[in-house]
Write an enzyme that holds these catalytic residues in place. Structure first.
Site, PDB file in Angstrom:
ATOM      1  N   THR B  97      45.297  43.577  20.678  1.00 28.31           N
ATOM      2  CA  THR B  97      44.479  43.531  21.934  1.00 28.31           C
ATOM      3  C   THR B  97      43.570  42.236  21.719  1.00 28.31           C
ATOM      4  O   THR B  97      42.707  42.102  21.030  1.00 28.31           O
ATOM      5  CB  THR B  97      43.776  44.578  22.110  1.00 28.31           C
ATOM      6  N   LYS B 172      45.851  46.082  29.550  1.00 25.25           N
ATOM      7  CA  LYS B 172      45.224  46.997  28.350  1.00 25.25           C
ATOM      8  C   LYS B 172      43.510  46.836  28.613  1.00 25.25           C
ATOM      9  O   LYS B 172      42.961  47.668  28.542  1.00 25.25           O
ATOM     10  CB  LYS B 172      45.402  46.347  27.206  1.00 25.25           C
ATOM     11  N   LYS B 240      35.040  45.426  20.897  1.00 22.38           N
ATOM     12  CA  LYS B 240      35.820  44.402  20.781  1.00 22.38           C
ATOM     13  C   LYS B 240      36.474  44.159  21.792  1.00 22.38           C
ATOM     14  O   LYS B 240      36.608  43.123  22.775  1.00 22.38           O
ATOM     15  CB  LYS B 240      36.777  44.284  19.441  1.00 22.38           C
TER      16      LYS B 240
END
Lengths: 296, 296
Positions: B97, B172, B240
């Site tokens: 990701t 995502k 993150k």
């Protein structure tokens, strides 16, 4: 012996709920501020009373399904209210969504006259009311809940006894905090996806079944993509419930970081004349801020 | 002809993913910064390469599963990177990701050497990685997606082609905006319920199946009530991903009212040394503000 059921408040929710109780075989007596709303029930065999007091005089279990805390106070404790007609041993079941605090006050006043009370707000909307698939969140004494259960089962599928008086209303507010939080996540995510230029329909398909999934996303997401803002549940009613949550939180001196922001964003839509659109129109507040239009 | 698959990055996600590709019958060559991580795969029949470049020289499809945007740039475009070993016609599939913007930059650099790229981040966590039930959100050319599909099917269940390069990463991030928004709604609702004094377990039971329901509530709610803050997905990794969402939103000049607040609340927990707890520990930020402890 079959309990005689009284029903006060024949709005978009109350009318089908009372109809389902009647269908289940209970003798039903009804009252509504606008008397003509009672006609279909009268034709189906319900008695129509002239006041909440008269409803109470004819009933063992008296259900109230009205709008606001003060409406419940009026039909239960006011002049010509239930308290003046109900026998000792009767049960008042308030299925409106109102303040947990006012609920406890009314329950105490009724209790002093030997009348039990349950707070039993519902979720599932008018569709749930018509199909007798409501979720019913109940506060009050366990024995009274068991006594009323057959009547609940005529209206709903999931009946949960949460705790003492007020606990049903608190549970409903918890429900609404979750509903608007999930709605906000959806609005923000769809706005982000649209601005980023991706196919929002495919995104919705990819994420709905996993850890990002919610009832709001699966049921309201596709409506937003079709620009369908017809109300399943209106912003007006959502805001009424959020006011109750904000008021309860204020009494507890509890911050509601997410809910208070969402309540404010809904105000933007109220100011824009959109109070009667469905709650999925929350995305329009973000669209207004960003110039994005979510479509797919 | 069976595609030869390279796999770079054998962390908590990458190791079981590479194992599942091997199990599906593909010849697999692997590389990991810490070489010892490759041992179980070597025993199961994988080749172990000395660099990403060597992986690429042995592979038709090269998967990267590392941590950050700069890690992907390093293993693909850096010294000894994939770009120096891959043949024209090879495909790089980045399943990390990372930033949609960096993704597009890397895809362009690879494209210039005749190497195709897909961005294919996943959701489903380490459990999904082990059970080959990941959701895979794919960006890139449709024909390349079809070519790689058998490899995706060895790792995941729901494979959705979202759009061109970067679209998988954007999807995502949309997923993560939804996840944290639903998590926040849960944290706020449970804090409210607890402070109001109701039985939180009964409330959870009453509301989880209806309009308030979400994956987060059904899966993480019960853990919170048991005070189980073990990570399914850690706050460190969540933050993150939220940094990527905030960065993408900043580039688009898009406000993220909910997500930015939640990102800040997670910072409170990072500062408290809780970065390795599960994301359900978000409720602890609200507990810290309110003095409430959610239990049930």
């Amino acid at each position: 012996m079959t309990e005689r059921v009284g029903f006060i408040g024949l709005g978009i929710m109350g009318l089908p709920m009372a109809g389902n109780i009647l269908k289940a075989g209970f003798p039903v007596t009804v009252w509504n501020r606008t008397a003509s709303r009672a006609e279909p029930l009268a034709q189906a065999g319900a008695q129509v009373a002239a006041s909440p007091r008269e409803v109470a005089a004819q009933s063992d279990i008296i259900i109230t399904m009205v709008t606001a805390s003060e409406d419940v106070r009026q039909v239960t404790l006011g002049e010509d209210g239930v308290i003046h007609g109900a026998q000792r041993g009767a049960v008042v079941v308030d299925m409106s969504t109102i303040s947990p605090q006012v609920t406890r006050e009314i329950a105490e006043a009724l209790q002093a006259q030997g009348i039990a009370m349950l707070d039993a707000p519902v979720s599932g909307g008018d569709v749930g009311a018509r199909n007798a698939t409501l979720s019913i969140m109940v506060g009050g004494d366990a024995a009274v809940v068991e006594r009323v259960r057959p009547v609940f089962e005529a209206m709903g599928k999931k009946i949960t006894h949460i705790g003492p008086n007020g606990a049903g209303q608190t549970c409903k507010l918890v429900n609404q905090i979750l509903v608007v939080g999930n709605n906000m996540a959806m609005a923000e995510a769809l706005t982000f996806a649209t601005r980023a230029g991706v196919d929002v329909g495919r995104v919705l398909e990819a994420v709905s079944g996993g850890a990002a999934g919610s009832w709001q996303l699966s049921n309201l997401g596709p409506r937003i993509l079709k620009r369908d803002f017809a109300p399943g549940f209106s912003i007006r009613n959502q805001q009424k419930d959020l006011r109750l949550a904000m008021e309860a939180a204020d009494q507890m001196r509890l911050p509601l970081l997410g809910t208070s922001m969402i309540h404010s964003l809904f105000r933007v839509l109220e100011a824009d004349g959109r109070a009667d659109e469905g709650t999925q129109a929350l995305v329009k507040a973000l669209e207004k801020l960003t110039g994005v239009t979510v479509e797919g």
